[in-house]
Design a protein around this motif. Structure first.
Motif, PDB file in Angstrom:
ATOM      1  N   GLY A  60       0.651  -1.068   0.495  1.00 49.44           N
ATOM      2  CA  GLY A  60       0.029  -0.041  -0.023  1.00 49.44           C
ATOM      3  C   GLY A  60       1.102   1.249   0.090  1.00 49.44           C
ATOM      4  N   CYS A  61       2.157   1.347   0.223  1.00 42.81           N
ATOM      5  CA  CYS A  61       2.973   2.366   0.558  1.00 42.81           C
ATOM      6  C   CYS A  61       4.405   2.014  -0.123  1.00 42.81           C
ATOM      7  CB  CYS A  61       2.740   3.201   1.947  1.00 42.81           C
ATOM      8  SG  CYS A  61       1.663   3.660   2.779  1.00 42.81           S
ATOM      9  N   GLN A  62       5.202   2.764  -0.436  1.00 43.01           N
ATOM     10  CA  GLN A  62       6.709   3.183  -0.927  1.00 43.01           C
ATOM     11  C   GLN A  62       7.558   3.229  -0.258  1.00 43.01           C
ATOM     12  OE1 GLN A  62       4.297   3.242  -3.713  1.00 43.01           O
ATOM     13  NE2 GLN A  62       3.890   1.064  -3.798  1.00 43.01           N
ATOM     14  N   LEU A  63       6.895   4.587   0.311  1.00 46.88           N
ATOM     15  CA  LEU A  63       8.086   6.397   0.679  1.00 46.88           C
ATOM     16  C   LEU A  63       7.934   6.545   1.567  1.00 46.88           C
ATOM     17  CD1 LEU A  63       7.117   7.764  -2.945  1.00 46.88           C
ATOM     18  CD2 LEU A  63       9.274   6.211  -1.918  1.00 46.88           C
ATOM     19  N   GLN A  64       7.562   5.472   3.383  1.00 45.93           N
ATOM     20  CA  GLN A  64       6.914   6.010   4.453  1.00 45.93           C
ATOM     21  C   GLN A  64       8.499   6.368   5.079  1.00 45.93           C
ATOM     22  OE1 GLN A  64       4.741   4.143   7.337  1.00 45.93           O
ATOM     23  NE2 GLN A  64       2.955   3.420   5.206  1.00 45.93           N
ATOM     24  N   HIS A  65       9.891   5.704   4.234  1.00 43.26           N
ATOM     25  CA  HIS A  65      11.376   6.099   5.109  1.00 43.26           C
ATOM     26  C   HIS A  65      11.128   7.766   4.487  1.00 43.26           C
ATOM     27  CE1 HIS A  65      11.527   4.768   0.697  1.00 43.26           C
ATOM     28  NE2 HIS A  65      12.799   5.320   0.744  1.00 43.26           N
ATOM     29  N   LEU A  66      11.096   8.606   3.797  1.00 49.73           N
ATOM     30  CA  LEU A  66      10.610   9.735   2.919  1.00 49.73           C
ATOM     31  C   LEU A  66      10.371  11.066   4.738  1.00 49.73           C
ATOM     32  CD1 LEU A  66      10.041   9.956  -1.043  1.00 49.73           C
ATOM     33  CD2 LEU A  66      12.474   9.132   0.884  1.00 49.73           C
ATOM     34  N   ASP A  67      10.895  11.532   4.911  1.00 48.02           N
ATOM     35  CA  ASP A  67      10.437  12.776   4.876  1.00 48.02           C
ATOM     36  C   ASP A  67       9.187  13.483   4.172  1.00 48.02           C
ATOM     37  OD1 ASP A  67      12.255  14.312   4.042  1.00 48.02           O
ATOM     38  OD2 ASP A  67      13.200  14.673   5.831  1.00 48.02           O
TER      39      ASP A  67
END
Length: 403
Positions: A60-67
């Protein structure tokens, strides 16, 4: 240990991997991270701790590590890169990012595995289902129904067969379509009714392969668009977040300001039609959607002409386009190449183009600009938060006569 500038992640590519200046890539890397010789990622100033326990397994998400700053830059880079591939550039405004837990529609999957119902998204690049017990993108109202759905679907799911769940927040509550199950008989009807009553379900429909069949709808389901209640067909398209919808509407209103007559192409249920203070022609190929738009416009006494028209097979001609002061269009992911070619030859002063695919938008934009239009600006919108899915609204204005 010291690292060269070539070890620093400088941007995030379209699929979500971080890239260094010399072209090396690393998954789950943010701009400012350091990529070591052995492939390890050392977090930098834009690398945040993902809030969800299911990340990065859940697709569902690919970029939760980005602020937020680096996620916004990813969106801008995606659009700029697509434009550059077609020899275009323009003012790309700061992206409007929808807050966490605001997505009001979603498609999930469900399966019976080891005697237990699992509901969630598939893993990235995999068919494996991730059973979600928290979600940072769905509204709390949508997520709240997942646990009760596990109990209900235990009665209907067959082993080794997946069901697809379409959830949408409507004015009256949750609109739910389940594909891939059969629920016949009195016991099934009573179970569905009890579930719907207990979980604020406005409509419950099942598609066993012959089209949706509504099993529960105490009152007609609507969605309010710019103050107008519009009948909501089963599993109809709706902008993913109210925040994103507002940002796109604001951009289209700005682009078409002052126009007395506007054509809204690929109008859907009327997201932009009802937001425009003008006489509006609304063209849409989906029969259910255009009938809903037409009925709502009549009920609200709005100056709208609703036309059931396939704009791929029968786009508006140049002569038809020239009757309007402005054109607004919001095509599917494939874009609107046939319509763009005719727009390029039109005299209409202003075009507002809403897109959910920077690549097809840039292709169409090149054709429109070849006809003498200028791409004035782009407003990016990140309503699919932490995903690689990018949306935008753009303004074109004519500065030279058509070819």
């Amino acid at each position: 240990m010291t690292h060269s500038t070539n070890d620093t992640i400088i941007r995030v590519a379209a699929r979500g991997e971080g890239l260094t200046a010399d072209g090396r890539s690393a998954p789950l890397a943010a701009p400012g991270d350091t990529l070591t010789a052995d492939g390890a990622v050392l977090p930098g100033p834009h690398h945040q701790v993902p809030p969800c326990r299911h990340f990065p397994t859940c697709g569902g998400c690919q970029l939760q590590h980005l602020d937020d700053a680096s996620y916004a830059q990813f969106i801008v880079d995606r659009i700029a890169g697509a434009l550059a591939a077609h020899h275009l550039a323009t003012d790309i405004r700061a992206p409007q990012l929808s807050p966490p837990k605001t997505r009001r529609r979603a498609a999930l999957q469900a399966e019976l595995k080891a005697g237990k119902v699992q509901i969630g998204f598939s893993e990235n690049a995999s068919h494996t289902l991730v059973d979600i017990y928290e979600c940072w993108v769905l509204t709390p109202e949508l997520f709240a129904v997942i646990a009760p759905l596990r109990v209900l679907l235990a009665k209907f799911l067959r082993k080794n067969r997946r069901a697809r769940l379409h959830l949408t927040q409507a004015d009256q509550g949750l609109d739910l379509l389940i594909e891939g199950i059969e629920a016949e008989g009195l016991d099934a009807a009573e179970a569905i009714s009890a579930f719907a009553l207990a979980n604020n379900v406005a409509r419950f429909a099942i598609d066993s392969g012959m089209g949706p069949e509504v099993r529960w709808e105490p009152e007609p389901v609507t969605v309010t668009l710019s103050g107008v209640p519009v009948p909501l067909p089963v599993a109809a398209f709706l902008q993913a977040t109210a925040d994103g919808e507002g940002a796109l509407i604001a951009a289209v209103r700005t682009a078409t300001a002052g126009a007395a007559t506007i054509a809204d192409l690929f109008a859907g249920l009327g997201t932009f039609t009802f937001a425009l203070s003008a006489k509006v022609y609304a063209g849409e190929a989906a029969r259910d959607a255009i009938l809903s738009l037409k009925g709502a416009a009549a009920q609200a006494r709005r100056p709208v002409f609703a036309d059931h028209r396939d704009l791929y097979r029968r786009p508006l001609t140049t002569a038809e386009l020239d009757r309007f002061d402005a054109i607004a269009l919001d095509p599917p992911r494939a874009g609107a190449r046939e319509q763009a070619l005719l727009l390029a030859a039109a005299k209409v002063p202003t075009i507002a183009y809403v897109s959910c695919n920077p690549s097809s938008f840039a292709r169409d934009a090149e054709e429109i600009c070849k006809g003498g239009y200028t791409l004035d600006w782009i407003q990016p919108v990140g309503q699919f938060r932490w995903s690689t899915h990018v949306e935008l609204a753009a303004k074109f204005s004519r500065d030279t006569p058509p070819r």
